[in-house]
Scaffold this motif. Structure first.
Motif, mmCIF file in Angstrom:
data_model
loop_
_atom_site.group_PDB
_atom_site.id
_atom_site.type_symbol
_atom_site.label_atom_id
_atom_site.label_comp_id
_atom_site.label_asym_id
_atom_site.label_seq_id
_atom_site.Cartn_x
_atom_site.Cartn_y
_atom_site.Cartn_z
ATOM 1 N N ALA A 24 -28.230 -31.630 73.016
ATOM 2 C CA ALA A 24 -27.973 -30.324 72.412
ATOM 3 C C ALA A 24 -29.233 -29.483 72.270
ATOM 4 N N VAL A 25 -30.387 -30.046 72.600
ATOM 5 C CA VAL A 25 -31.670 -29.351 72.443
ATOM 6 C C VAL A 25 -31.932 -28.463 73.651
ATOM 7 N N ASP A 26 -32.377 -27.243 73.398
ATOM 8 C CA ASP A 26 -32.750 -26.346 74.493
ATOM 9 C C ASP A 26 -33.907 -26.972 75.274
ATOM 10 N N PRO A 27 -33.845 -26.995 76.601
ATOM 11 C CA PRO A 27 -34.922 -27.605 77.393
ATOM 12 C C PRO A 27 -36.300 -27.028 77.094
ATOM 13 N N ALA A 28 -36.369 -25.729 76.784
ATOM 14 C CA ALA A 28 -37.665 -25.123 76.454
ATOM 15 C C ALA A 28 -38.212 -25.706 75.156
ATOM 16 N N ASP A 29 -37.336 -25.975 74.196
ATOM 17 C CA ASP A 29 -37.770 -26.588 72.938
ATOM 18 C C ASP A 29 -38.246 -28.018 73.187
ATOM 19 N N ARG A 30 -37.520 -28.753 74.001
ATOM 20 C CA ARG A 30 -37.926 -30.131 74.306
ATOM 21 C C ARG A 30 -39.316 -30.128 74.944
ATOM 22 N N GLN A 31 -39.553 -29.211 75.870
ATOM 23 C CA GLN A 31 -40.858 -29.139 76.520
ATOM 24 C C GLN A 31 -41.953 -28.784 75.521
ATOM 25 N N THR A 32 -41.666 -27.845 74.624
ATOM 26 C CA THR A 32 -42.657 -27.440 73.622
ATOM 27 C C THR A 32 -43.042 -28.609 72.724
ATOM 28 N N VAL A 33 -42.043 -29.320 72.217
ATOM 29 C CA VAL A 33 -42.315 -30.435 71.298
ATOM 30 C C VAL A 33 -42.993 -31.586 72.032
#
Length: 201
Positions: A24-33
């Motif tokens: 459910a996580v946006d891929p951009a958020d996953r990359q940032t974290v």
């Protein structure tokens, strides 16, 4: 019971079903974290870890990580779903770690319900326990001014970036990166990364 904790307790199962997985996580958020976590050294704290999916993902990536969550229902769900993770009770302004014992704090949309005094207290507590050179990553909703809005669980706040970076500076952090993306319906998320300075100002 704290009203935010009470609101999430009532909807913990619903929240977990909708948002409590990495799918459910946006891929951009996953990359940032992931990029932020890879730059940290030592223990990571997933502050307000909810149902534990970020804590589990960071642990699976090889990080030493502890999830902190004040909502009992979320702690129960997190432990049942991810038996290997370490999830503890705690509040953003009162955390069970020694001074300078933490390498980095992830506060991913876990401070959005705090008023300004609570937000400042959370930054001060993070500064206390993060070692100099360690990091803090905030996920927030951006606004032109500090204002409340009706979040789907309980009232939350939008923050101007310049106001957050000023509070970070006052707490002893230096903002190093700000990234935004636009998502409907006018609640633009913002990620703010900061580094713990060697001394408090």
């Amino acid at each position: 019971m704290d009203p935010v904790v009470a609101a999430y307790s009532d909807r913990a199962a619903e929240y977990t079903a909708l948002l409590g997985s990495m799918d459910a996580v946006d891929p951009a958020d996953r990359q940032t974290v992931d990029r932020w976590a890879a730059a940290q050294q030592g223990l990571l704290v997933d502050l307000g870890c909810g149902p534990g999916h970020w804590t589990a993902a960071l642990g699976a990536a090889g990080h030493e990580v502890v999830g902190i969550e004040p909502t009992p229902a979320f702690r129960t769900l997190a432990r049942a779903r991810f038996p290997a993770i370490d999830v503890r009770d705690g509040r953003a302004d009162r955390l069970p770690f020694a001074d300078g014992a933490v390498g980095g704090v992830l506060a991913w949309y876990s401070l959005i319900h705090l008023d300004e005094d609570g937000f400042v207290a959370a930054l001060d507590e993070a500064a206390r326990m993060v070692t100099p050179g360690g990091g803090l990553l905030l996920g927030l909703f951006e606004g032109e001014r500090l204002e409340t809005f009706e979040h789907r669980v309980v009232r939350a706040r939008r923050w101007p970036v310049h106001r957050v970076t000023g509070l970070l500076d006052a707490a002893g952090f230096r903002a190093t990166e700000v990234s935004t993306r636009t998502t409907p319906p006018h609640r633009p998320p913002v990620a703010i990364a900061a580094v713990r300075a060697s001394g408090r100002r």
